[in-house]
Design a protein around this motif. Structure first.
Motif, PDB file in Angstrom:
ATOM      1  N   ILE A  23       0.885  -1.259  -0.049  1.00 59.02           N
ATOM      2  CA  ILE A  23      -0.104   0.043  -0.012  1.00 59.02           C
ATOM      3  C   ILE A  23       0.930   1.369   0.089  1.00 59.02           C
ATOM      4  CG2 ILE A  23      -0.595   0.246   2.393  1.00 59.02           C
ATOM      5  CD1 ILE A  23      -3.327   0.779   1.806  1.00 59.02           C
ATOM      6  N   LYS A  24       2.016   0.908   0.616  1.00 59.65           N
ATOM      7  CA  LYS A  24       2.953   2.277   0.431  1.00 59.65           C
ATOM      8  C   LYS A  24       3.666   2.570  -0.858  1.00 59.65           C
ATOM      9  CE  LYS A  24       4.113   1.759   5.503  1.00 59.65           C
ATOM     10  NZ  LYS A  24       4.821   0.729   6.114  1.00 59.65           N
ATOM     11  N   LYS A  25       3.604   1.450  -1.768  1.00 65.89           N
ATOM     12  CA  LYS A  25       4.253   1.625  -2.920  1.00 65.89           C
ATOM     13  C   LYS A  25       3.271   2.101  -4.055  1.00 65.89           C
ATOM     14  CE  LYS A  25       7.723  -1.739  -1.858  1.00 65.89           C
ATOM     15  NZ  LYS A  25       8.350  -2.824  -2.054  1.00 65.89           N
ATOM     16  N   LEU A  26       1.956   2.384  -3.747  1.00 67.27           N
ATOM     17  CA  LEU A  26       1.035   2.814  -4.863  1.00 67.27           C
ATOM     18  C   LEU A  26       1.225   4.017  -5.761  1.00 67.27           C
ATOM     19  CD1 LEU A  26      -1.899   0.854  -3.084  1.00 67.27           C
ATOM     20  CD2 LEU A  26      -0.650  -0.002  -5.151  1.00 67.27           C
ATOM     21  N   ASP A  27       1.644   5.108  -4.793  1.00 70.80           N
ATOM     22  CA  ASP A  27       1.790   6.458  -5.203  1.00 70.80           C
ATOM     23  C   ASP A  27       0.543   6.917  -6.103  1.00 70.80           C
ATOM     24  OD1 ASP A  27       3.158   8.678  -5.768  1.00 70.80           O
ATOM     25  OD2 ASP A  27       4.028   8.183  -7.611  1.00 70.80           O
ATOM     26  N   PRO A  28      -0.589   6.563  -5.473  1.00 67.55           N
ATOM     27  CA  PRO A  28      -1.844   6.778  -6.246  1.00 67.55           C
ATOM     28  C   PRO A  28      -2.356   8.109  -6.865  1.00 67.55           C
ATOM     29  CG  PRO A  28      -2.504   6.537  -4.142  1.00 67.55           C
ATOM     30  CD  PRO A  28      -0.931   6.257  -4.106  1.00 67.55           C
ATOM     31  N   ILE A  29      -1.842   9.121  -6.225  1.00 68.53           N
ATOM     32  CA  ILE A  29      -2.321  10.556  -6.371  1.00 68.53           C
ATOM     33  C   ILE A  29      -1.131  11.334  -7.048  1.00 68.53           C
ATOM     34  CG2 ILE A  29      -3.496  12.849  -5.668  1.00 68.53           C
ATOM     35  CD1 ILE A  29      -5.365  10.200  -5.623  1.00 68.53           C
ATOM     36  N   LEU A  30      -1.333  11.645  -8.230  1.00 66.12           N
ATOM     37  CA  LEU A  30      -0.019  12.621  -8.710  1.00 66.12           C
ATOM     38  C   LEU A  30      -0.670  13.810  -9.348  1.00 66.12           C
ATOM     39  CD1 LEU A  30       1.683  10.011 -11.024  1.00 66.12           C
ATOM     40  CD2 LEU A  30       2.388  11.210  -8.627  1.00 66.12           C
ATOM     41  N   ILE A  31       0.014  15.026  -9.041  1.00 66.19           N
ATOM     42  CA  ILE A  31      -0.498  16.451  -9.452  1.00 66.19           C
ATOM     43  C   ILE A  31       0.126  16.851 -10.705  1.00 66.19           C
ATOM     44  CG2 ILE A  31      -0.846  18.745  -8.789  1.00 66.19           C
ATOM     45  CD1 ILE A  31      -1.414  17.830  -5.842  1.00 66.19           C
ATOM     46  N   GLY A  32      -0.582  17.150 -11.648  1.00 65.50           N
ATOM     47  CA  GLY A  32       0.292  17.567 -13.078  1.00 65.50           C
ATOM     48  C   GLY A  32       0.270  19.107 -13.089  1.00 65.50           C
TER      49      GLY A  32
ATOM     50  N   THR B 137     -11.577   8.691  -5.722  1.00 63.36           N
ATOM     51  CA  THR B 137     -10.782   8.599  -4.263  1.00 63.36           C
ATOM     52  C   THR B 137     -11.178   9.534  -3.481  1.00 63.36           C
ATOM     53  OG1 THR B 137      -8.880   9.217  -5.672  1.00 63.36           O
ATOM     54  CG2 THR B 137      -8.799   7.121  -4.971  1.00 63.36           C
ATOM     55  N   ILE B 138     -11.964  10.587  -4.105  1.00 63.10           N
ATOM     56  CA  ILE B 138     -12.588  11.645  -3.087  1.00 63.10           C
ATOM     57  C   ILE B 138     -14.070  11.276  -2.897  1.00 63.10           C
ATOM     58  CG2 ILE B 138     -12.829  13.163  -4.961  1.00 63.10           C
ATOM     59  CD1 ILE B 138     -12.437  15.388  -2.937  1.00 63.10           C
ATOM     60  N   PHE B 139     -14.656  10.621  -3.876  1.00 65.86           N
ATOM     61  CA  PHE B 139     -15.865  10.004  -3.633  1.00 65.86           C
ATOM     62  C   PHE B 139     -16.274   8.947  -4.664  1.00 65.86           C
ATOM     63  CE2 PHE B 139     -20.431   9.090  -3.715  1.00 65.86           C
ATOM     64  CZ  PHE B 139     -20.762   9.337  -2.456  1.00 65.86           C
ATOM     65  N   PRO B 140     -16.597   7.957  -4.323  1.00 65.40           N
ATOM     66  CA  PRO B 140     -16.876   7.175  -2.829  1.00 65.40           C
ATOM     67  C   PRO B 140     -15.936   6.875  -2.025  1.00 65.40           C
ATOM     68  CG  PRO B 140     -17.091   5.546  -4.382  1.00 65.40           C
ATOM     69  CD  PRO B 140     -16.800   6.800  -5.364  1.00 65.40           C
ATOM     70  N   GLY B 141     -14.576   7.210  -2.698  1.00 65.39           N
ATOM     71  CA  GLY B 141     -13.592   6.873  -1.914  1.00 65.39           C
ATOM     72  C   GLY B 141     -13.035   7.765  -0.710  1.00 65.39           C
ATOM     73  N   THR B 142     -11.892   7.561   0.019  1.00 64.61           N
ATOM     74  CA  THR B 142     -11.721   8.300   1.052  1.00 64.61           C
ATOM     75  C   THR B 142     -10.290   8.847   1.088  1.00 64.61           C
ATOM     76  OG1 THR B 142     -11.371   6.531   2.447  1.00 64.61           O
ATOM     77  CG2 THR B 142     -13.439   7.543   2.557  1.00 64.61           C
ATOM     78  N   LEU B 143      -9.316   8.544   0.218  1.00 67.59           N
ATOM     79  CA  LEU B 143      -8.055   8.719  -0.044  1.00 67.59           C
ATOM     80  C   LEU B 143      -7.773  10.296  -0.016  1.00 67.59           C
ATOM     81  CD1 LEU B 143      -4.841   7.930  -0.309  1.00 67.59           C
ATOM     82  CD2 LEU B 143      -5.357   7.450  -2.600  1.00 67.59           C
ATOM     83  N   ILE B 144      -8.641  10.881  -0.935  1.00 64.77           N
ATOM     84  CA  ILE B 144      -8.448  12.384  -0.733  1.00 64.77           C
ATOM     85  C   ILE B 144      -9.322  12.991   0.301  1.00 64.77           C
ATOM     86  CG2 ILE B 144      -8.751  14.491  -2.357  1.00 64.77           C
ATOM     87  CD1 ILE B 144      -8.138  12.686  -4.852  1.00 64.77           C
ATOM     88  N   ASN B 145      -8.979  13.601   1.133  1.00 72.37           N
ATOM     89  CA  ASN B 145      -9.569  14.206   2.097  1.00 72.37           C
ATOM     90  C   ASN B 145      -9.086  15.559   2.692  1.00 72.37           C
ATOM     91  OD1 ASN B 145      -7.921  13.556   4.360  1.00 72.37           O
ATOM     92  ND2 ASN B 145      -8.634  11.234   3.730  1.00 72.37           N
ATOM     93  N   SER B 146      -9.695  15.807   3.714  1.00 69.77           N
ATOM     94  CA  SER B 146      -9.312  17.502   4.364  1.00 69.77           C
ATOM     95  C   SER B 146      -7.953  17.269   4.790  1.00 69.77           C
ATOM     96  CB  SER B 146     -10.104  17.745   5.395  1.00 69.77           C
ATOM     97  OG  SER B 146     -11.432  17.721   5.043  1.00 69.77           O
ATOM     98  N   ASN B 147      -7.429  16.045   5.003  1.00 72.76           N
ATOM     99  CA  ASN B 147      -6.020  15.927   5.660  1.00 72.76           C
ATOM    100  C   ASN B 147      -5.053  16.285   4.540  1.00 72.76           C
ATOM    101  OD1 ASN B 147      -6.775  15.439   8.269  1.00 72.76           O
ATOM    102  ND2 ASN B 147      -7.035  13.126   7.600  1.00 72.76           N
ATOM    103  N   HIS B 148      -5.485  16.299   3.113  1.00 74.84           N
ATOM    104  CA  HIS B 148      -4.392  16.518   2.419  1.00 74.84           C
ATOM    105  C   HIS B 148      -5.117  17.734   1.316  1.00 74.84           C
ATOM    106  CE1 HIS B 148      -2.332  12.785   2.218  1.00 74.84           C
ATOM    107  NE2 HIS B 148      -3.277  12.267   2.674  1.00 74.84           N
ATOM    108  N   PRO B 149      -4.941  19.170   1.716  1.00 77.47           N
ATOM    109  CA  PRO B 149      -5.637  20.025   1.329  1.00 77.47           C
ATOM    110  C   PRO B 149      -5.085  20.241  -0.341  1.00 77.47           C
ATOM    111  CG  PRO B 149      -4.521  20.892   3.429  1.00 77.47           C
ATOM    112  CD  PRO B 149      -4.280  19.454   3.152  1.00 77.47           C
ATOM    113  N   ASP B 150      -3.842  19.832  -0.471  1.00 75.19           N
ATOM    114  CA  ASP B 150      -3.372  20.121  -1.698  1.00 75.19           C
ATOM    115  C   ASP B 150      -3.953  19.130  -2.897  1.00 75.19           C
ATOM    116  OD1 ASP B 150      -2.160  18.024  -0.434  1.00 75.19           O
ATOM    117  OD2 ASP B 150      -0.436  17.824  -1.730  1.00 75.19           O
ATOM    118  N   TRP B 151      -4.372  17.811  -2.339  1.00 72.93           N
ATOM    119  CA  TRP B 151      -5.013  16.960  -3.338  1.00 72.93           C
ATOM    120  C   TRP B 151      -6.468  17.367  -3.494  1.00 72.93           C
ATOM    121  CZ3 TRP B 151      -3.706  11.513  -1.153  1.00 72.93           C
ATOM    122  CH2 TRP B 151      -2.340  11.267  -1.172  1.00 72.93           C
TER     123      TRP B 151
END
Ligand code: FUC
Length: 803
Positions: free
Chosen positions: A575-584, A614-628
């Motif tokens: 799970i630590k190696k997925l690097d799922p969110i990248l900003i372009g 990953t923001i809805f219905p997922g939860t990875l992107i959430n308030s703890n990651h304002p940049d995401w």
């Protein structure tokens, strides 16, 4: 807030809701009109959306009722009433040869009432019943229609304010007996969809029965007529097969339907369509029994049973977004909304209608709620009316939990249980084909998978245009059900094994690509096309994101269940190696790793925004990651809202999660203006129920969120909903929330703790509040920040938060 609790709480969750339903809904909701639905005949020359046929009157004006097993569309006509019946298990091969919902019967009640006055037709959402009333020649006629889940019957009651005034002819038709086994549409020739059928009429009953060859399906429907006073004349001898009722005081019509369809693993494992069902099984005895039992009860008894069952679900939630309850017809509400700024009453009514539709289309023991719920008038239902897993079926259930209808998810779980052996078989084939070195002879070691297309007979595999993440999109619902109910038996027996099997599969689709990073190899972003082809890649954000979500949910489950295995340890590392969110470079969440600026790969205005799952219905992107969060908003801004019905609903939920209240409301308004029919069914187009159910979830998501380990009050309240209140919305942890707000500020909240546990609540300056229990005793709170408090709760206790 979330903690493991004994099995018994599952039962409590469901039974307690019966208690809370006593808080009766004090506003009556009606979808209504002052004229009957037109029925201009079956002209399918008009097609919308990919060449599927279109019955405008059925889709836009008729009113649906349903009990999960079957549905009926009511036109409310006074000349000849049309009642179109759908039985969810009546399927033919169309349109892909793999099974699709199809029209069961058309029932006509010929009254010949012209020159009528005081006409009204409605669906009363509070009692799940449709009504028609009007005056004709000094007599007031009234009709009631409901679909009862406990009795599995559709009941129609005809009455008048004077005796001996009810006269009509009842006629039934089996639609689409085309007599040839080919049908052409834009999707090519479809074979073997002819059906046979016959109609038998006895003194007081019309029986429709026949077979559909594509799946060896046998069907039967019985329509029983019970008159009080007057007489019945059966016209079967002259070949017209009608029943006339002359001068009755009241008439009750009972309708029961069934087929030999049986949901079980064989349906999915058996490849031959002819062997999926047993052609020697006929539903005659079953339908006869239903009719016999229902006829032994009075109409009032049937209605009371229906009301008890239906209201237990519907009355749990109240929501008011305005003080003003409109008196306009629903069709003019919709029409006027197009011109006016907005109308919170329609926004409120739509939410309640969404709950009504979900109850009507998804009950335990029935097939899940498909693309058209439990309603199809078509021979070839658009997209088969099936279970499309790259968003549509999941969207149907997004609101099941927060809108306090968790039981409506049970049909999907029963469906899942039936398809799972096939899904394991598919998982093995998939791994053997694409990752032969990782294949294991034991199918359970390869995991299970699911792709986009699925229906009552078959499930798909990833590929084509939606990758392995499709399965994680599905298991998210299983985890959500656990989080809302905290039912550890369910977690142990259903959700955890589902997550484990999916994680096993997903882990095999990952390949090391760069230093320390694992990417889903053979990956897609659902339906994204580039250079005229579905775009295949490695590690799309959709796939990486759902691997992350599934792993994360699996690890949380394992912690609760106190499990520790070698595989879980591997998941912890992966799970630590997925690097799922990248900003372009455009500040966007990338849809594809190789994308630099927004929209350079694929359609920049695509209806799917799968990289934001990953923001809805997922939860990875959430308030703890304002940049995401900001980068998610950037995508939404670029993508825009010029899109189809369900796609607007997804945008609405995501805007709720980015807490952009006005934008969430804007897209809801646009949806109501552009994608809502006068009967409140929503359109892609054509009619798809996902828009109704997705926006229903969105309304709740704007008012309360609980995916960040706390309950956030009014996270996305738009200015248009200045004053309002709700009761009975659910938060994760099995907390039931009531809330009132004035001028956009919370004035009252209560938390009913169904099973105890720590409750965390977020609202601006909430650290100043006092909390009392039912006896008025002050409850100690912990101030976690200015805006977050926590307090301990006891099972079945209610806590009042004073602002
Ligand atoms: C998905 C969507 C389409 C449609 C279909 C039923 O494939 O992309 O828009 O809703 O499902």
């Amino acid at each position: 807030m979330l903690k493991s609790l004994p099995l018994l709480f599952f039962l409590l969750f469901f039974s307690l809701n019966a208690v809370s339903q006593n808080a009766k809904n004090n506003r009556i909701y009606e979808v209504w009109d002052s004229q009957p639905a037109p029925n201009r005949g079956k002209d399918y020359s008009v097609t919308v959306a990919r060449g599927f046929p279109f019955d405008r009157d059925w889709e836009t004006y008729s009113y649906p009722i349903g009990n999960g097993y079957m549905g009926a569309n009511i036109f409310g006509r006074t000349d000849t009433e049309r009642i179109q019946i759908t039985e969810k298990t009546l399927t033919n091969g169309a349109p892909y040869g793999t099974g699709g919902m199809t029209n069961f019967a058309e029932i006509f009640l010929q009254f010949n009432h012209y020159n009528i006055s005081n006409y009204k037709r409605s669906i009363n959402l509070n009692d799940g019943t449709a009504y028609v009333s009007y005056d004709h020649k000094d007599v007031t006629y009234t009709r009631e229609y409901f679909a009862s889940y406990p009795d599995n019957i559709i009941a129609i009651r005809l009455s008048a304010n004077k005796s001996s005034k009810i006269s009509l002819t009842v006629r039934a038709e089996i639609p689409y007996l085309r007599g040839k086994d080919e049908l052409n549409n834009s999707r090519g020739t479809i074979t073997k969809i002819a059906k046979s059928g016959k109609i038998n009429t006895s003194e007081n009953q019309i029986t429709l029965s026949g077979s559909i060859p594509s799946f060896s399906l046998n069907y039967e429907g019985q329509i029983k007529i019970i008159n009080d006073g007057g007489q019945l004349l059966s016209n079967s001898e002259n070949g017209t097969k009608d029943i006339s009722i002359v001068d009755a005081n009241t008439v009750t019509i009972l309708i029961a339907t069934s087929t030999n369809y049986k949901l079980n693993k064989n349906i999915f494992l058996q490849d031959s369509t002819q062997l999926k069902l047993d052609p020697k099984v006929f539903p005659h005895d079953k339908v006869s029994k239903i009719i016999k039992e229902a006829s032994s009860k009075t109409y009032q008894e049937l209605k009371e049973t229906h009301l008890k069952d239906y209201q237990n679900l519907f009355s749990r939630v109240q929501l008011k977004l305005t003080k003003n309850q409109s008196t306009e017809t629903t069709s003019s509400l919709v029409e006027n909304y197009k011109d006016n700024a907005t109308n919170p009453y329609l926004e409120e009514l739509m939410f309640h209608f969404g709950r009504y539709l979900l109850i009507a289309s998804s009950r335990k023991g029935t097939l899940p709620c498909g693309l058209q719920g439990t309603w199809s008038q078509y021979h070839v239902t658009p997209w088969s009316g099936g279970y499309w897993h790259n968003i549509n079926i999941q969207m149907n259930y997004w609101g099941a939990f927060n809108a306090n209808l968790a039981e409506t998810f049970l049909p999907y779980e029963q469906y899942f249980e039936a398809y799972l052996p096939k899904a394991f078989e598919n998982g093995s084939t998939y791994i053997k084909t694409y990752y032969p070195e990782k294949f294991n002879e034991n199918p359970h070691k390869n995991g299970w998978c699911i792709g986009t297309g699925a229906n009552a007979y078959s499930i798909g595999v990833p590929g084509g245009h939606s990758g392995p993440g499709t399965g994680g999109f599905t298991t998210k619902l299983f985890w959500d059900r656990f989080e809302y109910t905290q039912d550890t038996t369910y977690l142990k027996n259903i959700a955890y094994p589902a997550l484990l099997g999916m994680s096993t599969f997903l882990s095999k689709t990952l390949e090391p690509k760069q230093e320390g990073i694992l990417l889903v190899d053979r990956s897609f972003s659902p339906e994204q096309i580039h250079n005229g082809k579905y775009y295949e890649t490695k590690g799309s954000t959709f796939d990486q994101g759902f691997v992350w979500e599934t792993y994360n949910d699996l690890l949380k489950s394992a912690k609760i269940l106190d499990l520790n295995t070698t595989f879980l340890n591997r998941v912890k590392k992966q799970i630590k190696k997925l690097d799922p969110i990248l900003i372009g470079e455009s500040g966007q969440i990338k849809e594809f790793r190789e994308e630099k600026t927004y929209g350079e790969i694929g359609d920049p205005k695509h209806r799917h925004i799968s990289h934001l799952c990953t923001i809805f219905p997922g939860t990875l992107i959430n308030s703890n990651h304002p940049d995401w969060m900001k980068a998610a908003s950037t995508v939404l801004n670029y993508r825009g809202n010029e899109t189809t019905g369900w796609a607007m609903a997804h945008r609405m939920n995501i805007y709720a999660r980015t807490k952009e209240a006005e934008k969430a409301h804007d897209v809801y308004s646009k949806f109501l203006r552009e994608r809502t029919n006068p009967n409140l069914w929503t359109k892609h187009p054509p009619f798809q129920i996902d828009g109704n159910l997705g926006t229903m979830a969105g309304v709740a998501e704007m008012l309360i969120q609980s995916h960040e380990g706390l309950i956030e009050l009014l996270p996305a309240l738009p200015k248009a909903w200045k004053n309002g209140s709700f009761k009975g919305l659910m938060a994760r942890g099995n907390f039931e929330i009531d809330l009132k707000w004035t001028n956009g500020e919370v004035t009252y909240t209560s938390v009913l703790s169904k099973i105890g546990g720590t409750c965390r609540v977020k609202y601006k300056n909430i650290n100043r509040v006092k909390i009392k229990d039912k006896s008025g005793k002050i409850v100690p709170i912990k101030q976690l920040s200015d805006d977050v408090i926590s307090f301990n709760t006891k099972a079945l206790s209610k806590y009042i938060i004073n602002f």
